[in-house]
Design an enzyme around this catalytic site. Sequence first.
Site, PDB file in Angstrom:
ATOM      1  N   SER A  52      -6.533  -6.938  27.271  1.00  0.00           N
ATOM      2  CA  SER A  52      -6.856  -5.707  26.543  1.00  0.00           C
ATOM      3  C   SER A  52      -5.824  -4.607  26.785  1.00  0.00           C
ATOM      4  O   SER A  52      -5.169  -4.559  27.823  1.00  0.00           O
ATOM      5  CB  SER A  52      -8.228  -5.192  26.964  1.00  0.00           C
ATOM      6  OG  SER A  52      -9.195  -6.209  26.887  1.00  0.00           O
TER       7      SER A  52
HETATM    8  N1  SAH Z   1     -10.844  -8.768  30.146  1.00  0.00           N
HETATM    9  C1  SAH Z   1      -9.749  -9.580  29.660  1.00  0.00           C
HETATM   10  C2  SAH Z   1      -9.661  -9.540  28.160  1.00  0.00           C
HETATM   11  C3  SAH Z   1      -9.993 -10.873  27.631  1.00  0.00           C
HETATM   12  S1  SAH Z   1     -10.167 -11.049  25.894  1.00  0.00           S
HETATM   13  C4  SAH Z   1      -8.465  -9.216  30.331  1.00  0.00           C
HETATM   14  O1  SAH Z   1      -8.439  -8.242  31.091  1.00  0.00           O
HETATM   15  O2  SAH Z   1      -7.473  -9.919  30.153  1.00  0.00           O
HETATM   16  C5  SAH Z   1     -11.799 -11.710  25.820  1.00  0.00           C
HETATM   17  C6  SAH Z   1     -12.049 -13.015  26.524  1.00  0.00           C
HETATM   18  O3  SAH Z   1     -13.416 -13.328  26.313  1.00  0.00           O
HETATM   19  C7  SAH Z   1     -11.263 -14.203  26.004  1.00  0.00           C
HETATM   20  O4  SAH Z   1     -10.539 -14.784  27.059  1.00  0.00           O
HETATM   21  C8  SAH Z   1     -12.328 -15.163  25.471  1.00  0.00           C
HETATM   22  O5  SAH Z   1     -12.036 -16.537  25.680  1.00  0.00           O
HETATM   23  C9  SAH Z   1     -13.533 -14.735  26.275  1.00  0.00           C
HETATM   24  N2  SAH Z   1     -14.833 -15.050  25.688  1.00  0.00           N
HETATM   25  C10 SAH Z   1     -15.245 -14.968  24.407  1.00  0.00           C
HETATM   26  N3  SAH Z   1     -16.534 -15.330  24.312  1.00  0.00           N
HETATM   27  C11 SAH Z   1     -16.968 -15.636  25.567  1.00  0.00           C
HETATM   28  C12 SAH Z   1     -18.204 -16.081  26.129  1.00  0.00           C
HETATM   29  N4  SAH Z   1     -19.292 -16.273  25.377  1.00  0.00           N
HETATM   30  N5  SAH Z   1     -18.269 -16.298  27.456  1.00  0.00           N
HETATM   31  C13 SAH Z   1     -17.185 -16.126  28.249  1.00  0.00           C
HETATM   32  N6  SAH Z   1     -15.984 -15.696  27.786  1.00  0.00           N
HETATM   33  C14 SAH Z   1     -15.873 -15.462  26.462  1.00  0.00           C
END
Ligand code: SAH
Length: 205
Positions: A52
């Site tokens: 993000s």
């Molecule tokens: N907080 C992260 C941003 C990740 S983007 C960072 O600092 O890098 C969002 C993430 O959520 C993705 O990696 C995606 O695979 C995950 N995601 C989406 N749906 C999900 C679910 N139901 N359970 C766990 N992870 C999920």
Amino acid sequence: MVDRQLRRRGISDERVLEAMSRVPRELFVPESMRELSYDDGALPIGFGQTISQPYIVGAIATLLELSGDERVLDVGTGSGYQAAVLAELASDVVTVERVPELVDCARAALAHTGYDRVEVRLGDGSLGVSERAPFDAVAVAAAAPSVPGALYEQLAEGGRLVVPRGSRLGQELVQVVKTEDGPVERASVPCRFVPLVGAGGFGRE
Ligand code: SAH
């Protein structure tokens, strides 16, 4: 990053600013992107996912209102960066990711940067982690069509849940506080996240 992208845009919680100045963001992005680590935006981390934008991480961390001794659930580990920021702000962080390769990468990055006390789990984070509940704060880093019920249920009373709520194309960051009288919502900034898949999100992909 802290001055230009965060402070100047209104992130004013000193604990959040300090936490974000301590976590080395470059160690959470793929090596080929390292020189873009402190750019003002999200970056690809593989598997169609992103780390993000720093400003949004700051906004989420602020809305969680952490003072240091909380148990926090972070849904959507991705790179692990936000989990590391939360580990600077709270005592106990559990994070859940559904893509196994990202779980491995995030574990390695968190260990390398000294945040190995963060527990990284593989699974559907939209259902929370009931055996570790209740949580004082829950951060969701993926877009949901509505506040995921299981995550609200796993909050302690007075606990805060922050989730980007809206359509797949655009959302609003919402803070939900669990009270005796039910959820109290406060809308914050507009944002655009990858979708939360799974039972409490947009369903299977
Ligand atoms: N907080 C992260 C941003 C990740 S983007 C960072 O600092 O890098 C969002 C993430 O959520 C993705 O990696 C995606 O695979 C995950 N995601 C989406 N749906 C999900 C679910 N139901 N359970 C766990 N992870 C999920």
